[in-house]
Design a protein around this motif. Structure first.
Motif, PDB file in Angstrom:
ATOM      1  N   GLY A  45      -7.641  -4.293 -11.217  1.00  0.00           N
ATOM      2  CA  GLY A  45      -6.907  -5.076 -12.247  1.00  0.00           C
ATOM      3  C   GLY A  45      -5.850  -5.810 -11.549  1.00  0.00           C
ATOM      4  O   GLY A  45      -5.524  -6.833 -11.709  1.00  0.00           O
ATOM      5  N   GLY A  46      -4.973  -5.138 -10.837  1.00  0.00           N
ATOM      6  CA  GLY A  46      -3.697  -5.318 -10.438  1.00  0.00           C
ATOM      7  C   GLY A  46      -3.748  -6.407  -9.426  1.00  0.00           C
ATOM      8  O   GLY A  46      -3.124  -7.704  -9.384  1.00  0.00           O
ATOM      9  N   LYS A  90      -4.813 -14.192  -8.831  1.00  0.00           N
ATOM     10  CA  LYS A  90      -4.984 -15.192  -9.708  1.00  0.00           C
ATOM     11  C   LYS A  90      -3.598 -15.877  -9.835  1.00  0.00           C
ATOM     12  O   LYS A  90      -3.554 -17.259  -9.607  1.00  0.00           O
ATOM     13  CB  LYS A  90      -5.396 -14.644 -11.000  1.00  0.00           C
ATOM     14  CG  LYS A  90      -5.589 -15.663 -12.075  1.00  0.00           C
ATOM     15  CD  LYS A  90      -6.744 -16.350 -11.955  1.00  0.00           C
ATOM     16  CE  LYS A  90      -6.896 -17.618 -13.010  1.00  0.00           C
ATOM     17  NZ  LYS A  90      -7.948 -18.609 -12.566  1.00  0.00           N
ATOM     18  N   ALA A  91      -2.344 -15.106 -10.012  1.00  0.00           N
ATOM     19  CA  ALA A  91      -1.130 -15.642 -10.392  1.00  0.00           C
ATOM     20  C   ALA A  91      -0.732 -16.656  -9.283  1.00  0.00           C
ATOM     21  O   ALA A  91      -0.198 -17.809  -9.545  1.00  0.00           O
ATOM     22  CB  ALA A  91      -0.182 -14.650 -10.740  1.00  0.00           C
ATOM     23  N   ALA A  92      -0.934 -15.916  -7.840  1.00  0.00           N
ATOM     24  CA  ALA A  92      -0.351 -16.890  -6.798  1.00  0.00           C
ATOM     25  C   ALA A  92      -1.174 -18.099  -6.605  1.00  0.00           C
ATOM     26  O   ALA A  92      -0.687 -19.046  -6.441  1.00  0.00           O
ATOM     27  CB  ALA A  92      -0.653 -15.881  -5.354  1.00  0.00           C
ATOM     28  N   ASN A 103       8.020 -12.243 -15.613  1.00  0.00           N
ATOM     29  CA  ASN A 103       7.059 -11.329 -16.481  1.00  0.00           C
ATOM     30  C   ASN A 103       6.777 -10.142 -15.774  1.00  0.00           C
ATOM     31  O   ASN A 103       6.373 -10.382 -14.376  1.00  0.00           O
ATOM     32  CB  ASN A 103       5.767 -12.384 -16.606  1.00  0.00           C
ATOM     33  CG  ASN A 103       6.119 -13.232 -18.094  1.00  0.00           C
ATOM     34  OD1 ASN A 103       6.357 -12.970 -19.116  1.00  0.00           O
ATOM     35  ND2 ASN A 103       6.187 -14.407 -17.731  1.00  0.00           N
ATOM     36  N   ILE A 104       6.307  -9.057 -16.285  1.00  0.00           N
ATOM     37  CA  ILE A 104       5.782  -7.926 -15.575  1.00  0.00           C
ATOM     38  C   ILE A 104       4.179  -7.864 -16.160  1.00  0.00           C
ATOM     39  O   ILE A 104       4.099  -7.939 -17.274  1.00  0.00           O
ATOM     40  CB  ILE A 104       6.480  -6.642 -16.196  1.00  0.00           C
ATOM     41  CG1 ILE A 104       8.038  -6.980 -15.418  1.00  0.00           C
ATOM     42  CG2 ILE A 104       6.143  -5.296 -15.547  1.00  0.00           C
ATOM     43  CD1 ILE A 104       9.007  -6.077 -16.041  1.00  0.00           C
ATOM     44  N   LEU A 105       3.290  -7.313 -15.408  1.00  0.00           N
ATOM     45  CA  LEU A 105       2.066  -6.821 -15.723  1.00  0.00           C
ATOM     46  C   LEU A 105       1.783  -5.488 -15.279  1.00  0.00           C
ATOM     47  O   LEU A 105       1.709  -5.250 -14.050  1.00  0.00           O
ATOM     48  CB  LEU A 105       0.894  -7.789 -15.120  1.00  0.00           C
ATOM     49  CG  LEU A 105      -0.514  -7.532 -15.373  1.00  0.00           C
ATOM     50  CD1 LEU A 105      -0.727  -7.591 -16.831  1.00  0.00           C
ATOM     51  CD2 LEU A 105      -1.309  -8.605 -14.595  1.00  0.00           C
ATOM     52  N   ALA A 148     -11.344  -8.620 -15.053  1.00  0.00           N
ATOM     53  CA  ALA A 148     -11.517  -9.689 -15.809  1.00  0.00           C
ATOM     54  C   ALA A 148     -10.202  -9.982 -16.609  1.00  0.00           C
ATOM     55  O   ALA A 148      -9.899 -10.888 -16.955  1.00  0.00           O
ATOM     56  CB  ALA A 148     -12.846  -9.387 -16.613  1.00  0.00           C
ATOM     57  N   GLN A 149      -9.797  -8.591 -17.104  1.00  0.00           N
ATOM     58  CA  GLN A 149      -8.741  -8.533 -18.035  1.00  0.00           C
ATOM     59  C   GLN A 149      -7.488  -9.201 -17.256  1.00  0.00           C
ATOM     60  O   GLN A 149      -6.674  -9.884 -17.480  1.00  0.00           O
ATOM     61  CB  GLN A 149      -8.381  -7.272 -18.403  1.00  0.00           C
ATOM     62  CG  GLN A 149      -9.327  -6.707 -19.435  1.00  0.00           C
ATOM     63  CD  GLN A 149      -9.052  -5.167 -19.723  1.00  0.00           C
ATOM     64  OE1 GLN A 149      -8.316  -4.425 -19.129  1.00  0.00           O
ATOM     65  NE2 GLN A 149      -9.468  -4.846 -21.088  1.00  0.00           N
ATOM     66  N   GLY A 150      -7.429  -8.864 -15.854  1.00  0.00           N
ATOM     67  CA  GLY A 150      -6.269  -9.396 -15.051  1.00  0.00           C
ATOM     68  C   GLY A 150      -6.225 -10.742 -15.028  1.00  0.00           C
ATOM     69  O   GLY A 150      -5.168 -11.535 -15.153  1.00  0.00           O
TER      70      GLY A 150
END
Ligand code: NAI
Length: 472
Positions: free
Chosen positions: A15-16, A22-24, A137-139, A324-326
């Motif tokens: 997940g992480g 993805k964010a990068a 933000n924090i995930l 997928a949720q990530g």
């Protein structure tokens, strides 16, 4: 090192790390914090080491079957040290790959333990001390740990969890008792049975895999019993004590009768619970849903800058779902439409033959008010299964009677875990059984069973005997 991020991900499991990459890729300044090894449970103590062991021990069974085809192996030996080394090599190769991907995408890795101090600040405790980092933000993607039931004797030597069996050397037992006939219990039953260990399973409900299609669970139980695995259902362990012929005695109650069983090892696999201990400072705590962190459809917790995915939130605990949720969580944080259909979730069990399912089973569909049509193909009629000396199994498709749409699929067959993706796509894209049957599938393949199961809905399967016909 930057200390002001747009997104900080806590936990580097499937997940992480996927969310961080993805964010990068979206151009966000991203960091990931991990207190143990990169890759989380799935890579280090879960899917990857288990499947590496299964893949290898499977050959021990296959070697016996090959005698029917004229190849006989004498004196087959299992070198436990080599088996353990290979498991660790596979894990470490993948770990190096993930670390490389994180770095190449510009994600900063913090090796340490994270504590969320407030909406935008995290304290990271490392060997060298504590650092505070800021973020928009924090995930949270900190995964889960084995749940331990309230049974006396769980602290005894050789009473283990899947974590213990998957880290370090391979643990050898003459007899393994497994508490919990769920996914983890069955995969280890299969591995240890292949290794020649005597295996017994104690399951609290009236069947193993109580949450799966009944026919699948019944067929697996039959197959396991054929392989010599003993299964007790409606049974609960009361306590474990030292003694007996193998070192441990397990006292249990089966259908109101008190019994005992000796074992050398006891695996506790009765589920997993969220891993969030020590994650929040005392001043900050998101709303919970039981043991899990409550989130909305965008994976946002009750604290607007904090999101959560994977095993820490309610729902299924699956590596591919967490990934997928990530991706979707990151997309939602940055106001993008979700690129993945999170409603269609395949699940797999890596035993022999493999099990895979997606969507609704027949009973679930009926309970939801659907009129259903079911097509089923027994895989002993499938050429690839026969030529590869595969085990008996089936492919079952559940469709909506009104429009023919595929609602769900259950597979118990060789390579089921590789085939199920096709059926997940069919459900997501709202294909009907006629769409599914209209595709040419190569011959000979296991996938041909899908064509037959789809054709069976109209009783048109070519490689199935018509029912109620007597051969002259
Ligand atoms: P599980 O929830 O799949 O199964 C636990 C089983 O233990 C249930 O059948 C339950 O009825 C039984 N049980 C509970 N308490 C008991 C007791 N006191 N005595 C006897 N039986 C008891 O949990 P499991 O197998 O530990 O797996 C945890 C999670 O990890 C699951 O969500 C699973 O889907 C996931 N996982 C997925 C894998 C895959 O996709 N191949 C592989 C391994 C785990």
């Amino acid at each position: 090192m930057q200390e002001n991020y747009e997104l900080i991900v806590i936990g580097s499991g499937p997940g992480g790390y996927v969310a961080a990459i993805k964010a990068a890729k979206l151009g966000k300044r991203t960091a990931i914090i991990e207190k143990r090894d990169i890759g989380g449970t799935c890579l280090n103590r879960g899917c990857i080491p288990t499947k590496t062991l299964i893949h290898t021990t499977h050959y021990l069974q296959k070697a016996k079957v090959m005698e029917q085809a004229g190849i006989s192996f004498t004196d087959i030996k299992l070198d436990y040290d080599k088996l353990g080394q290979r498991k660790d090599e596979v894990v470490s190769k993948i770990r190096v790959g993930i670390e490389g991907l994180l770095k190449a995408n510009g994600v900063t890795i913090y090796q340490g333990s994270a504590k969320i101090v407030d909406n935008n600040r995290i304290c990271v405790k490392t060997e060298d001390g504590e650092t505070e980092i800021k973020t928009e933000n924090i995930l949270i993607a900190t995964g889960s740990i084995p749940a331990m039931p309230n049974i006396e004797g769980l602290g005894l030597n050789n009473v283990v969890t899947s974590d213990d069996l998957l880290t370090g050397e391979i643990k050898q037992f003459k007899k393994l008792l497994i508490i919990g006939g769920g996914v983890i219990g069955l995969e280890f039953a299969s591995i240890y049975n292949d290794m020649g260990c005597e295996v017994e399973i104690i399951e609290a409900m009236d069947r193993i895999l109580p949450n799966m299609d009944q026919e699948i669970s019944r067929s697996i139980a039959m197959g396991f019993r054929r392989k010599g695995i003993t299964i007790h259902t409606k049974a609960k362990v009361d306590k474990i004590i030292e003694g007996g012929s193998f070192g441990l005695i397990c006292e249990y109650t089966e259908k109101d009768t008190r019994k005992t069983v000796d074992a050398q090892g006891v695996l506790v696999s009765v589920g997993r619970r969220p891993n969030i201990e020590g994650l929040f400072d005392e001043n900050i705590r998101p709303k919970m849903d039981g043991y899990h962190i409550k989130v909305d459809d965008d994976f946002r917790t009750s604290i607007p800058t904090i999101y959560a995915i994977g095993d820490v939130i309610p729902g299924r605990q699956l590596a591919h779902l967490a990934s997928a949720q990530g991706i979707v969580a990151v997309e939602r944080i940055y106001d993008k439409s979700p690129s993945i259909d999170l409603d269609v979730i395949p699940s797999c069990i890596y035993i022999d033959p493999e099990v895979a399912s997606v969507g609704l089973d027949e009973k679930e569909a009926i309970n939801l008010g659907y009129q259903v049509k079911v097509g089923k193909y027994p895989m002993l009629g499938n050429s690839k299964t026969l030529l590869s000396m595969g085990e008996r199994g089936f492919i079952k498709l559940v469709c909506d009677e009104t429009d023919g749409r595929l609602l769900g699929a259950e597979l118990l067959c060789e390579r089921a875990t590789d085939i199920i993706g096709e059926l997940a796509m069919a459900i997501s894209k709202k294909f009907t059984y006629k769409d599914i049957a209209s595709i040419i599938r190569p011959h000979p393949t296991y996938e041909e069973g899908i064509t037959e199961a789809a054709q069976d809905i109209e009783k048109e399967a070519i490689h199935m005997m018509p029912k109620n016909v007597l051969l002259k």
